[in-house]
Structures are given as structure tokens and as C-alpha cells.
Design a protein around this motif. Sequence first.
Motif, PDB file in Angstrom:
ATOM      1  N   VAL A  44      27.663 -23.281  66.898  1.00  0.00           N
ATOM      2  CA  VAL A  44      28.244 -24.618  67.004  1.00  0.00           C
ATOM      3  C   VAL A  44      28.690 -25.115  65.639  1.00  0.00           C
ATOM      4  CG1 VAL A  44      27.721 -27.027  67.547  1.00  0.00           C
ATOM      5  CG2 VAL A  44      26.973 -25.224  69.091  1.00  0.00           C
ATOM      6  N   GLY A  45      27.886 -24.844  64.602  1.00  0.00           N
ATOM      7  CA  GLY A  45      28.238 -25.277  63.255  1.00  0.00           C
ATOM      8  C   GLY A  45      29.493 -24.614  62.730  1.00  0.00           C
ATOM      9  N   ARG A  46      29.746 -23.364  63.171  1.00  0.00           N
ATOM     10  CA  ARG A  46      30.968 -22.680  62.739  1.00  0.00           C
ATOM     11  C   ARG A  46      32.207 -23.203  63.465  1.00  0.00           C
ATOM     12  NH1 ARG A  46      27.548 -17.956  62.616  1.00  0.00           N
ATOM     13  NH2 ARG A  46      28.110 -17.515  64.790  1.00  0.00           N
ATOM     14  N   ARG A  47      32.035 -23.662  64.690  1.00  0.00           N
ATOM     15  CA  ARG A  47      33.196 -24.039  65.501  1.00  0.00           C
ATOM     16  C   ARG A  47      33.498 -25.528  65.486  1.00  0.00           C
ATOM     17  NH1 ARG A  47      32.521 -20.168  70.908  1.00  0.00           N
ATOM     18  NH2 ARG A  47      32.186 -18.229  69.748  1.00  0.00           N
ATOM     19  N   ARG A  75      31.752 -24.069  75.129  1.00  0.00           N
ATOM     20  CA  ARG A  75      30.785 -23.083  75.625  1.00  0.00           C
ATOM     21  C   ARG A  75      29.465 -23.122  74.865  1.00  0.00           C
ATOM     22  NH1 ARG A  75      35.329 -19.574  76.883  1.00  0.00           N
ATOM     23  NH2 ARG A  75      35.264 -18.724  74.774  1.00  0.00           N
ATOM     24  N   PRO A  76      29.449 -22.999  73.534  1.00  0.00           N
ATOM     25  CA  PRO A  76      28.161 -23.084  72.833  1.00  0.00           C
ATOM     26  C   PRO A  76      27.546 -24.478  72.901  1.00  0.00           C
ATOM     27  CG  PRO A  76      29.957 -22.978  71.250  1.00  0.00           C
ATOM     28  CD  PRO A  76      30.553 -22.706  72.592  1.00  0.00           C
ATOM     29  N   VAL A  77      28.371 -25.522  72.986  1.00  0.00           N
ATOM     30  CA  VAL A  77      27.835 -26.881  73.104  1.00  0.00           C
ATOM     31  C   VAL A  77      27.057 -27.029  74.411  1.00  0.00           C
ATOM     32  CG1 VAL A  77      28.476 -29.297  73.470  1.00  0.00           C
ATOM     33  CG2 VAL A  77      29.509 -28.001  71.593  1.00  0.00           C
ATOM     34  N   LEU A  78      27.609 -26.523  75.500  1.00  0.00           N
ATOM     35  CA  LEU A  78      26.909 -26.607  76.793  1.00  0.00           C
ATOM     36  C   LEU A  78      25.639 -25.755  76.774  1.00  0.00           C
ATOM     37  CD1 LEU A  78      29.925 -26.481  79.291  1.00  0.00           C
ATOM     38  CD2 LEU A  78      28.587 -28.474  78.581  1.00  0.00           C
ATOM     39  N   GLY A  79      25.721 -24.595  76.123  1.00  0.00           N
ATOM     40  CA  GLY A  79      24.507 -23.795  75.982  1.00  0.00           C
ATOM     41  C   GLY A  79      23.436 -24.522  75.188  1.00  0.00           C
ATOM     42  N   LEU A  80      23.850 -25.201  74.123  1.00  0.00           N
ATOM     43  CA  LEU A  80      22.917 -25.972  73.311  1.00  0.00           C
ATOM     44  C   LEU A  80      22.333 -27.133  74.109  1.00  0.00           C
ATOM     45  CD1 LEU A  80      21.869 -25.859  70.403  1.00  0.00           C
ATOM     46  CD2 LEU A  80      23.660 -27.463  69.763  1.00  0.00           C
ATOM     47  N   ALA A  81      23.140 -27.760  74.961  1.00  0.00           N
ATOM     48  CA  ALA A  81      22.644 -28.848  75.801  1.00  0.00           C
ATOM     49  C   ALA A  81      21.579 -28.349  76.773  1.00  0.00           C
ATOM     50  CB  ALA A  81      23.807 -29.477  76.571  1.00  0.00           C
ATOM     51  N   ALA A  82      21.799 -27.174  77.362  1.00  0.00           N
ATOM     52  CA  ALA A  82      20.804 -26.599  78.267  1.00  0.00           C
ATOM     53  C   ALA A  82      19.505 -26.285  77.526  1.00  0.00           C
ATOM     54  CB  ALA A  82      21.361 -25.338  78.925  1.00  0.00           C
ATOM     55  N   VAL A  83      19.635 -25.793  76.282  1.00  0.00           N
ATOM     56  CA  VAL A  83      18.449 -25.504  75.476  1.00  0.00           C
ATOM     57  C   VAL A  83      17.700 -26.795  75.153  1.00  0.00           C
ATOM     58  CG1 VAL A  83      17.707 -24.727  73.195  1.00  0.00           C
ATOM     59  CG2 VAL A  83      19.297 -23.348  74.529  1.00  0.00           C
ATOM     60  N   GLN A  95      29.186 -33.084  65.114  1.00  0.00           N
ATOM     61  CA  GLN A  95      29.863 -33.285  66.385  1.00  0.00           C
ATOM     62  C   GLN A  95      29.298 -32.404  67.496  1.00  0.00           C
ATOM     63  OE1 GLN A  95      34.102 -33.876  66.698  1.00  0.00           O
ATOM     64  NE2 GLN A  95      34.320 -34.048  64.483  1.00  0.00           N
ATOM     65  N   GLY A  96      29.017 -31.142  67.180  1.00  0.00           N
ATOM     66  CA  GLY A  96      28.494 -30.235  68.195  1.00  0.00           C
ATOM     67  C   GLY A  96      27.116 -30.649  68.688  1.00  0.00           C
ATOM     68  N   SER A  97      26.212 -30.948  67.753  1.00  0.00           N
ATOM     69  CA  SER A  97      24.864 -31.368  68.142  1.00  0.00           C
ATOM     70  C   SER A  97      24.890 -32.683  68.904  1.00  0.00           C
ATOM     71  CB  SER A  97      23.982 -31.504  66.896  1.00  0.00           C
ATOM     72  OG  SER A  97      23.812 -30.249  66.272  1.00  0.00           O
ATOM     73  N   ALA A  98      25.745 -33.602  68.472  1.00  0.00           N
ATOM     74  CA  ALA A  98      25.850 -34.893  69.154  1.00  0.00           C
ATOM     75  C   ALA A  98      26.360 -34.717  70.582  1.00  0.00           C
ATOM     76  CB  ALA A  98      26.759 -35.830  68.366  1.00  0.00           C
TER      77      ALA A  98
END
Length: 318
Positions: free
Chosen positions: A151-154, A56-64, A159-162
Motif C-alpha cells: 500500500v505504501g508503494r502504491r 486491491r491491497p487496500v481492501l486486503g488491508l481492510a480485511a486484515v 491515504q492507503g491506511s486511511a
Amino acid sequence: MLGSGLSNQVGASVAALAFPVLGPVGVVAVRQWVAAAVLLGAGRPKLRSFTTAQWRPVLGLAAVFAAMNLTLFMAIDRIGLGLAVTLEFLGPLTVALAGSRRRTNPVGALAVAAAVVVLTRPRPSTDYLGIGLALLAAVCWGCYILLNRTVGRRLPGLQGSAAAAAVSGLLYLPVGVAVLWLHRPTVPALLCALAAGVLSSAVPFLADLLALRRIPAHFFGIFMSVNPVFAALVGLLVLDQHIDMASWLAIAVIVTANALAVGTVAQHPKEKKAPRMPGRSRGAQSRAGPRIWLPGLIRPGPTAEPPEPRPAIHLTKP
């Protein structure tokens, strides 16, 4: 840090040189593909092991990611590099002001608001759409910082940013192919777009990793304040975009406000005192040395228990 900031803004100016041929959308697509390749190679995310709560936060970060770079490049195309980057910088500045909790913050916010009015100076020739796009990029950058914390917490490491960069690159795949098909790229324009991706993604990413191993994260955040100054200088030298003295003073106010806000944010929670080790005197324990905190490099003192893993929070945007 100097190389990272200059590379980022030079990359944006080189990207602007390709706008007449590829347009902002085509250049952003190439930039996102380069960023995805760089971060995938560095982070190597294990996508199949991601849970729904991690996606969920990864997809939000991708949209951002997708919106942030597109709105910034479209703003640069309309109002120039210096003004666009300075307005975009209001995003992290707002997050810093909200996090520092100083009594003088309202004064700093009023000063920043006055500086924004000086920069935009509403008049008949003002490009309100360009200003709006830059402010939207600022909102995206602020959301990027907040989402990166989650993302950094989860997820460990990069990995999350990538993963977010990879999803963002996939989103731009059909759009970028269509734009490149309709606007057949010339060799110089394509080289400019590729150079922009390298200079604005790969070089700052590697430089920031090296810098953050040597300096405290809050000092890095303070130094990021010079990005609007770099943008204005690079816009002048590379793109021949001139700004007047009032705009320079407004940029100085925004930079100073961010440096003061970031410099007062508590960077690390208070650490518990290490328990005394049996058979060792207090003096012997003190000579062992304190815990040393560096982003990406945590070294506990010889007598201290290893600290709990800290989430990776990345200060720069791909």
C-alpha cells in the motif's frame, strides 16, 4: 515511544472492562469506528482517484484490520491480556526473523518456539480456542506489515491506511449496530469502549508520528518489543491477571529475539555517492553534510540531489 506502548495496552485493558456488557465484537466495532475517524482525518484519502491496482491491497488491508482486532480482543477475553498480546507479537517477530537473514536466526526461532510452549503449556485446562485466536491475530499482524508495504508503494502518505480503516469501519457498521441493539450498552461500558478506541488508536498514532520524526525506524521497531511486557504489567495492574515466573521468562525470550532480529534488518538501501559539484573542492562537499534519513522527514544535504520519494510504511496497527 513509552507513551505509545503504554497507551495501546491500557486501551486494550480498558476495552476488556466493557466485554461483560458489549462483548468483544461490540467493543471492536467502536474501536474500528474511532480508528477510521482518526485516520480519515489524518490521511484524507482521495478515494475517487484510486485505481483497481491500488484498491486491491487496500481492501486486503481492510480485511486484515477487521480480523486482527477482533481475534485479538476475543483472545484477550479468553486467555488474558499478557498472553494474548505476546502470542500476537509472533506475527511481526516472524516477519523480522525472515527479513534479517542472520545465521543465528534458526537458533532464535527455536528459542521462540520453546518460549511459546512454556507460555501455552498444554494441559486439560488450557484454552486452545483462545490460543488459536491469538495466533490468528499474529498471522493478521504479519499480513498487515506485508500489505502495508504494498500500500505504501502504491499510494502516498497515509491515504492507503486511511482508506483501509474506513472500509473496515464500514464492515463493522451493521455488525456493531446489531450487537449494540441486542446488548444495550450502559454508559460506563460505552465510555470504556470509546476510551479504548482513543487510547489504542488516536494516541499511539500521534505519538508514533512524533517519535518517528526523531529516531530511526529500526530503533522504533526494537522498542516495539516491549509491548508484550507492557501488556503483562497492565494486565496485572488493571485486570488483576497474574502470570508465573516461567511465563515472564518466556516473554523475555520473545522480546529479546525480536529486538535482535529487528536490529539487524537493513533499513535503507545503500545510497549512491553524490556527484561532485563544479567549482567545489572535495572538502567543501564533505562539509556540506550527509543526507539525513528520518521517516516522514527527508532532508538532503545542500549539495545532494533530492532523493526519490520513499513509500510510507507504518509500523503500528490501528
